[in-house]
Structure formats: C-alpha cells, structure tokens
Motif scaffolding. Structure first.
Motif: not given
Ligand SMILES: [Zn+2]
Ligand SMILES: [Zn+2]
Length: 243
Positions: A170-175, A215-220
């Motif tokens: 999972c994204c380490e920033a937003c999960g 990171l997920c694509a959005n966060c990245h």
């Molecule tokens: Zn994210």
C-alpha cells in the motif's frame, strides 16, 4: 546564405554550474581567455552534451559563458552593477534559490558534474514526461532520480520486502491499496519513490531498499508536481491537515 542555427536558451543545470563558479569568484573580470572561464566552459559544454542540447559552433563558448557570469553580477547586491545586463528569467530564479546557499549549490553542482561523466541524452529515453516537474537541482539529477526509482530489480526487491513485512502493498503516505480497491488487476501494483535528496545522488552508486518508499500514483505525482519537490514528510503533512 548559410543557415545559422540558433543556440537553445541556458538550462537550469548549466546555470547552476555557472552560478557556483560566480559565487566562488565574485570579483573576477571573467575574461573569456582566462583559465577560469575556459575551465568552466568545458564543464558547461559537458552538461549541455549530456542534456542533448544542440546548436551552432558557439553553443556555450567562452564568450557566452563570460557574458552569463556578468549577467549574474547584475543580480549581485555586493556589486555596483549599473549598466550590466540581466539575462533571462531562469537566471533570476536560480540566483534567488541558491545565491545565499553556496554550500548546498556546491553539492548539487558536484552531483551534476558527476552525472555528466556517465550520462548521455540516450540514457534517459523516458524523459520528457508531462507530469514531472524538473527538480530545483536540474534535469540531469531529475533523470537520475527517475532512473533510480524505476530500476526494475530494486523495485521488485522493495515490493517483496514490504509484502513480507506488512502482508500487503500500500501507499506509505495515504495507505491506498491497489489490490483492495481494484481487485486482481491491482495486485502487485504500486510505485516506488526514491527519497534521497537528488543533490546526493552520485553516479554509479547503488540504491538501497531503505532509500525507497512505496507511493500510489496520485501521491507520487503530487511529490513531483512542482518545485521544490515534496519530501514524504511534506506529503504526509499535506494529507493530515486535510483529513
Ligand atoms: Zn498515496
Ligand atoms: Zn519519485
């Protein structure tokens, strides 16, 4: 009549290398025939080549480099610069970002020159990318960052290590969990971001798993959406104040 090729405008990378020299020699005359300017011209030509810049025979010659150094002087509050011409907008931006921080600039320039030893324009066929804003530290270090975080071998190892430890990706920033949201199609899907400051990326250095974060694509995209790039802490902070 022979066609005259126009030289491309100075890039951020080249300006950083020139500014570093200026800050080391603020009182110099910048003679185009002096060893200092000639040495700097050679360095800047390497940078231009690594960036794939093409132009006429005068592309980054000693006269142009000397002129650029004088353009920087026009921004220097320690000099009476009446009559000196300022160059382009980017030069003003780079001055504002680094003139007060020569130590940081020196580090960035050392990394840029390090990368020019190994980089050619063909080394980074994935650029330019529409959604990627060039780092404060310039195009060559932006490429190096991208290259590092897309290295298939290390990315695979990072995902495997994370999966083993947490049981899912999972994204380490937003999960955000691609598998949980999209089902089978999202299985194994996540991006890697290289967290080391780009000014500290040295050519030939190997990426450690600890340098990468999932990171997920959005966060990245948000990390790289404008200058300066966000750190993962900046990203988490932005997410936390909006929740
Ligand atoms: Zn994210
Ligand atoms: Zn990244």
């Amino acid at each position: 009549m022979a066609e005259t090729k126009r030289n491309p405008p100075w890039t951020r990378d080249e300006l950083l290398v020139a500014l570093d020299y200026y800050l080391d020699n603020p009182d110099d005359y910048f003679s185009p025939t002096g060893n200092g300017v000639l040495g700097l011209t050679a360095k800047i030509s390497h940078v231009a080549k690594a960036l794939g810049l093409t132009g006429s025979d005068t592309l980054r010659n000693a006269n142009g480099v000397s002129m650029k150094l004088l353009n920087f002087r026009a921004h220097d509050p320690n000099h009476n610069t009446k009559g000196l011409i300022r160059g382009n907008k980017l030069e003003e931006v780079v001055w504002a970002e680094f003139a007060d921080n020569p130590t940081a600039l020196k580090k960035v320039v050392a990394s840029i020159l390090d990368v020019t030893q190994v980089a050619t324009a063909e080394d980074a066929p994935f650029l330019p990318e529409d959604d990627l804003t060039e780092a404060v530290e310039g195009q060559l270090l932006t490429r190096m960052h991208r290259y590092r975080e897309r290295n298939a071998t290390i990315v695979k190892r990072k995902k495997a290590a994370y999966l083993k430890q947490h049981g899912h990706l999972c994204c380490e920033a937003c999960g955000f969990d691609f598998h949980a949201t999209y089902g089978e199609r999202g299985g194994g899907f996540i991006e890697c971001h290289h967290t080391k400051p780009v000014s500290e990326l040295a050519a030939g250095e190997t990426t450690k798993l600890a340098d990468l974060v999932l990171l997920c694509a959005n966060c990245h995209r948000m990390v790289h959406a404008s200058r300066p790039w966000w750190t993962v802490e900046d990203l988490k902070e932005a997410l936390s104040v909006r929740r």
